[in-house]
Scaffold this motif. Structure first.
Motif, short mmCIF file in Angstrom:
data_model
loop_
_atom_site.label_atom_id
_atom_site.label_comp_id
_atom_site.label_asym_id
_atom_site.label_seq_id
_atom_site.Cartn_x
_atom_site.Cartn_y
_atom_site.Cartn_z
N HIS A 107 8.31 11.96 -12.39
CA HIS A 107 8.21 10.51 -12.52
C HIS A 107 9.46 9.84 -13.11
O HIS A 107 9.42 8.65 -13.43
N ASP B 92 0.82 -1.20 0.00
CA ASP B 92 0.00 0.00 0.00
C ASP B 92 0.86 1.26 0.00
O ASP B 92 0.55 2.23 -0.68
N SER B 93 1.96 1.24 0.77
CA SER B 93 2.78 2.44 0.89
C SER B 93 3.49 2.76 -0.41
O SER B 93 3.92 3.89 -0.63
N ARG B 94 3.62 1.76 -1.31
CA ARG B 94 4.33 1.97 -2.55
C ARG B 94 3.39 2.18 -3.74
O ARG B 94 3.84 2.43 -4.84
N ALA B 95 2.11 2.08 -3.52
CA ALA B 95 1.17 2.05 -4.63
C ALA B 95 1.25 3.30 -5.50
O ALA B 95 1.29 3.21 -6.72
N ASP B 96 1.28 4.48 -4.89
CA ASP B 96 1.21 5.70 -5.66
C ASP B 96 2.56 6.12 -6.24
O ASP B 96 2.61 6.82 -7.24
N LEU B 97 3.64 5.70 -5.63
CA LEU B 97 4.95 6.20 -6.04
C LEU B 97 5.63 5.33 -7.10
O LEU B 97 6.33 5.83 -7.96
N ARG C 285 12.20 6.57 -7.17
CA ARG C 285 11.73 7.78 -7.83
C ARG C 285 12.87 8.79 -7.87
O ARG C 285 13.15 9.49 -6.89
N ARG D 194 4.97 1.77 -15.60
CA ARG D 194 4.88 3.14 -15.11
C ARG D 194 4.61 4.07 -16.29
O ARG D 194 5.53 4.73 -16.80
N ASP E 96 3.93 2.33 -8.57
CA ASP E 96 2.98 1.54 -9.35
C ASP E 96 3.04 0.04 -9.08
O ASP E 96 3.17 -0.77 -10.00
N HIS E 97 2.97 -0.31 -7.82
CA HIS E 97 2.77 -1.72 -7.43
C HIS E 97 3.83 -2.66 -7.98
O HIS E 97 3.51 -3.61 -8.72
N ARG F 173 9.35 5.69 -1.89
CA ARG F 173 10.02 6.27 -3.05
C ARG F 173 11.18 5.41 -3.54
O ARG F 173 11.70 5.63 -4.64
#
Length: 232
Positions: free
Chosen positions: A146, A40-45, A131, A180, A47-48, A111
């Motif tokens: 990105h 979950d903590s990596r989902a937005d940064l 990132r 990504r 892309d799973h 990140r």
């Protein structure tokens, strides 16, 4: 990464054990997808990454599998204590040093994700996908939103110097660009002294952009552009 016959035997045993466990973990990750706090903590940064499927290469099936300290620390710490690795990564010493390095990423905001590189079911390399636009590196080059960076360590001595790094760098960069869509280029910053690494990135379709003075090293800024993905 062992240098002596005795450590080579130990590494082989560890790799066999790790391979069996890794095959089970890969299947579990594919079945379960992105679950739990780490995913979950990596989902937005990034892309799973946990959901990124294996990819075919000329040398076998390759996959990036997010690190679990309890499962992977011993093997990664062993690689970090190879003098040829320690010269650039500077993480040699007790396992706790590697554990702290991994923990800083796993306990962070997502990140940077440490991964094992698994080739035909056997863990044989260590990767960090990060990132670059959110990393201190962004202070030293004109970062784009990105931008995604990769670090690579080839763990097994026998895998070095035969073009495997080039093949896997291309595969890993392709995975980033495939999964990504907001990322327009993959970034790397190998130490200029590490000429085999720089050559591997060039062979993998990265282009040399600039020399940059980073804390602790002078680096070659390497870029693999999405627009040139099928050209270089």
């Amino acid at each position: 990464m062992p240098h002596t016959d005795s450590s080579t035997s130990s590494s082989t045993d560890d790799t066999i054990d790790m391979r069996l466990r890794q095959e089970e973990d890969i299947a579990r990750l594919i079945d379960l997808g992105s679950t739990g706090r780490e995913a979950d903590s990596r989902a937005d940064l990034l892309d799973h990454i946990v959901e990124w499927r294996p990819t075919s290469t000329p040398l076998g099936t390759f996959q990036l599998v997010p690190v679990r300290i309890g499962r992977d620390l011993r093997l990664i710490a062993q690689w970090m204590n190879d003098p040829s690795v320690a010269a650039f990564w500077e993480l040699d010493g007790p396992d706790e040093i590697t554990a702290s390095h991994l923990g800083d990423q796993l306990d962070g905001d997502g990140r940077s994700v440490p991964c094992l590189g698994v080739l035909d079911g056997a863990p044989m390399s260590y990767w960090e996908v990060y990132r670059a636009d959110l990393d201190p590196l962004a202070r030293y080059y004109p970062a784009r939103p990105h931008d995604t960076g990769i670090h690579l360590l080839i763990g097994r001595v026998g895998d070095r110097g035969r073009g495997l790094g080039t093949t896997l760098l291309r595969a890993a960069a392709d995975l980033v660009l495939e999964h990504r869509p907001s990322c327009t280029r993959v970034v790397a910053e190998p130490d200029l002294r590490n000429t085999p690494s720089v050559a591997a990135f060039l062979g993998a379709g990265f282009r040399f952009s600039a020399e940059v003075e980073l804390p602790g090293k002078r680096a070659a800024l390497m870029l693999r552009d999405r627009a040139l993905r099928h050209v270089l």
